[in-house]
Motif scaffolding. Structure first.
Motif, short mmCIF file in Angstrom:
data_model
loop_
_atom_site.label_atom_id
_atom_site.label_comp_id
_atom_site.label_asym_id
_atom_site.label_seq_id
_atom_site.Cartn_x
_atom_site.Cartn_y
_atom_site.Cartn_z
N VAL A 21 0.84 -1.20 0.00
CA VAL A 21 0.00 0.00 0.00
C VAL A 21 0.88 1.25 0.00
O VAL A 21 0.60 2.23 -0.72
CB VAL A 21 -0.95 -0.01 1.20
N ILE A 54 -5.89 -9.12 0.31
CA ILE A 54 -5.94 -8.30 -0.91
C ILE A 54 -7.17 -8.63 -1.77
O ILE A 54 -7.34 -8.02 -2.84
CB ILE A 54 -4.66 -8.47 -1.75
N TRP A 67 -9.20 -5.98 -3.87
CA TRP A 67 -8.41 -4.79 -4.22
C TRP A 67 -8.44 -4.60 -5.74
O TRP A 67 -8.35 -5.56 -6.51
CB TRP A 67 -6.98 -4.93 -3.74
N GLN A 68 -8.48 -3.35 -6.19
CA GLN A 68 -8.52 -3.09 -7.62
C GLN A 68 -7.18 -3.34 -8.30
O GLN A 68 -7.14 -3.46 -9.52
CB GLN A 68 -8.96 -1.64 -7.86
N ASP A 69 -6.12 -3.41 -7.53
CA ASP A 69 -4.80 -3.69 -8.10
C ASP A 69 -4.24 -4.98 -7.53
O ASP A 69 -3.05 -5.12 -7.29
CB ASP A 69 -3.84 -2.53 -7.84
N ARG A 70 -5.13 -5.95 -7.34
CA ARG A 70 -4.74 -7.20 -6.70
C ARG A 70 -3.62 -7.91 -7.47
O ARG A 70 -2.74 -8.52 -6.87
CB ARG A 70 -5.95 -8.13 -6.56
#
Length: 582
Positions: A26, A98, A101-104
């Protein structure tokens, strides 16, 4: 995160360590986004040096964060750092953290980076790293927040003006109405060439944030007629009187060149990353997903996608690795597969006496290229360690070469070959081989671009050192690029000199230089002897770029680079420009 291994259960320790890695990711993404968002202000203020500095800072960010979290995890786990059961639990906890999460997909790669630092895993270990992603890409959405939709009313100029003013207010432009009209004319003519008309367009979709790189900004979109999307990219420059639309790109090849593996990464503040990549893939369906992730700055995940693509190719074919075509390099053993357009480059154990470069110096050259502005002329290399392949996938001639020349780097047993260190690059056609089989007109065109490639590199403070055509290649778009870096250095590190005039007959007839030559002295007047071009093609190079053979040109370039000037290098053909630029 202090030392935790004493007194904590395996499950508790896995939870704490996994959360620490997630928190580090993060922090990385927050800093990545902070640097990326500066690009808009750099462009608006015409702060080109700041833009270049930001590019370097962002490139170095990932490694710095991984260094720190590796130290933290080692300190926390103590003597249990190598406990694979613990790491398997950490992976499971991390996967849960995660989820959603949009950026997993990037987060999975981040975890892999930590595990591979700790274990130096040979091949892959699905128990402790994400080999095939746990992340399942959702179906295409409506683009909420990722792109803007513009309904087509039959007025391309009005639509283009709307696109421009959504990106910047009218006052930022030199003349947005004029530029919209110029671009609209190009749109109409292009659609006619495709066999359609503007009336057939249903709508346009444009990514919600500009793409920034060096001195340019790009509004990247697509027109949606029946059938395949038509690329629609507005290239912007910011001149003394304001922003202008410099070029319009509507051809897939033009957009592919803009996003080339030979160019530095874009800074674009829009996400989620997989949605941006999917949008870009609709414009460039031939380009690997790996290259698209790399193009928007996620080079580590691009490397992950490249490795997955390689595994898929190995599973779906019975092709073998073999020595790459071209003149064998003195520093690298280069191999490839016929149906897979990448090459693997392994440093030789011993470099011939004609070369003075060491293994460490070669690695520093590749690091320089990674950090530097590549100007569309340097092939990006992905550095891999501990690759494991089935032994039967290697041609006998290649295995013999690796045993003889790279035994320190490549190990083998009855079943497997392990490449402990390699650079992986897109394969290009060596320029010397291309010229041997090209038509006279094609050869002339390639030689002219060869000279331009040398100039473009000089404009970014790079001198290839060795100007032999075998160190350059042609991309599938016919662009000449450099791929051999063992002699490459910063332009400002060389001393460009004129050839001394002999003072006596003995000096004039001497077989060897009668004057002192330092290790960094370069005599441009001697370049014609070293470029190894046939006389007709050498004359083509002289006519198009004769200044390359004069010290004055190189001294001027050194002065401009040394003054901090960021020179114009346009990533599109001059015919795509709407006018002469600002």
């Amino acid at each position: 995160m202090g030392r935790l291994s004493t007194g904590l259960s395996t499950s508790r320790l896995a939870n704490v360590a996994a959360r620490a890695i997630a928190e580090a990711f993060v922090r990385y993404r927050e800093e990545f986004d902070r640097i990326t968002r500066r690009a808009r202000l750099r462009f608006e203020r015409r702060d080109w040096q700041g833009a270049v500095a930001d590019a370097v800072e962002r490139l170095e960010l990932y490694g710095a964060v991984i260094d720190q979290i590796e130290r933290d995890v080692r300190r926390a786990l103590g003597d249990r750092i190598g406990d694979r059961l613990l790491w398997s639990g950490m992976k499971a906890v991390y996967s849960g953290l995660i989820e959603g999460w949009q950026d997993r997909e990037l987060a999975e790669t981040f975890f892999n980076s930590v595990t591979r630092r700790v274990f130096a895993t040979v091949g892959v270990d699905p128990d402790i790293e994400f080999v095939d992603a746990d992340f399942e890409v959702p179906p295409p959405g409506r683009g909420d927040g990722v792109w803007r939709t513009y309904r087509w009313s039959g007025d391309p100029a009005g639509l283009i003006l709307d696109v421009l003013l959504d990106a910047w207010p009218r006052g930022r432009f030199d003349d947005a109405v004029r530029d919209a009209a110029l671009a609209a004319g190009r749109v109409t003519r292009h659609l006619r060439r495709l066999g359609g008309s503007a009336q057939a367009i249903d709508r346009a979709e444009v990514l919600a944030a500009p793409f920034f790189r060096r001195k340019g900004a790009y509004l990247v979109g697509r027109l949606l007629p029946p059938g395949r999307p038509v690329p629609f990219v507005l290239a912007l420059l910011n001149g003394p009187r304001g922003i202008v639309v410099d070029a319009l790109l509507m051809d897939e090849d033009d957009v592919s060149i803009l996003f080339s593996f030979t160019r530095s990464h874009f800074h674009v503040d829009v996400g989620p990353p997989h949605e941006v990549v999917r949008f870009l893939s609709s414009l460039m369906p031939k380009k690997r997903v790996a290259e698209l992730y790399i193009s928007i700055g996620f080079h580590k995940h691009g490397k992950t996608e490249l490795y997955r693509d390689l595994l898929h190719h190995l599973r779906s074919t019975d092709e073998r690795f073999e020595l790459a075509r071209g003149t064998p390099g003195l520093v690298m053993v280069v191999f490839t597969m016929p149906g897979y357009d990448v090459v693997f480059k392994v440093i030789r154990d011993r470099v011939p006496g004609t070369k003075t470069v060491t293994r460490g110096e070669v690695m520093r050259k590749y690091r320089l290229v990674f950090r530097h502005d590549r100007a569309g002329r340097l092939v990006e290399a992905q550095e891999f360690e501990h690759l494991r392949f089935d032994r039967h996938r290697f041609a006998p001639q290649l295995l013999a070469e690796l045993r003889r020349e790279a035994a320190r780097t490549v190990a083998e047993d009855e079943d497997a070959v392990v490449v402990h260190h390699a650079y992986v690059e897109r394969r290009v056609t060596p320029l010397d081989l291309y010229l041997q089989g090209a038509s006279p007109e094609a050869a002339r065109k390639a030689v002219v671009d060869f000279g331009q490639a040398i100039k473009d590199l000089a404009a970014t403070n790079i001198f290839p050192g060795d100007l032999l055509p075998r160190n350059f290649g042609l991309t599938r778009h016919g662009r000449v690029v450099c791929y051999d870096y063992d002699e490459l250095s910063l332009l400002t590190e060389f001393n460009f000199r004129a050839m001394p005039v002999p003072g006596t007959a003995d000096e004039d007839l001497a077989d060897e230089a009668w004057y002192g030559v330092g290790p960094r002295d370069v005599f441009p007047e001697e370049f014609p002897r070293f470029v190894a071009l046939p006389p007709p093609l050498l004359e083509v190079l002289r006519e198009a770029h004769g200044e390359l053979f004069e010290p004055a040109y190189w001294l001027e370039m050194q002065a401009r680079v040394g003054s901090g000037e960021i020179m114009d290098i346009f990533p599109y053909h001059p015919t795509r420009r709407l006018r002469g630029g600002p």
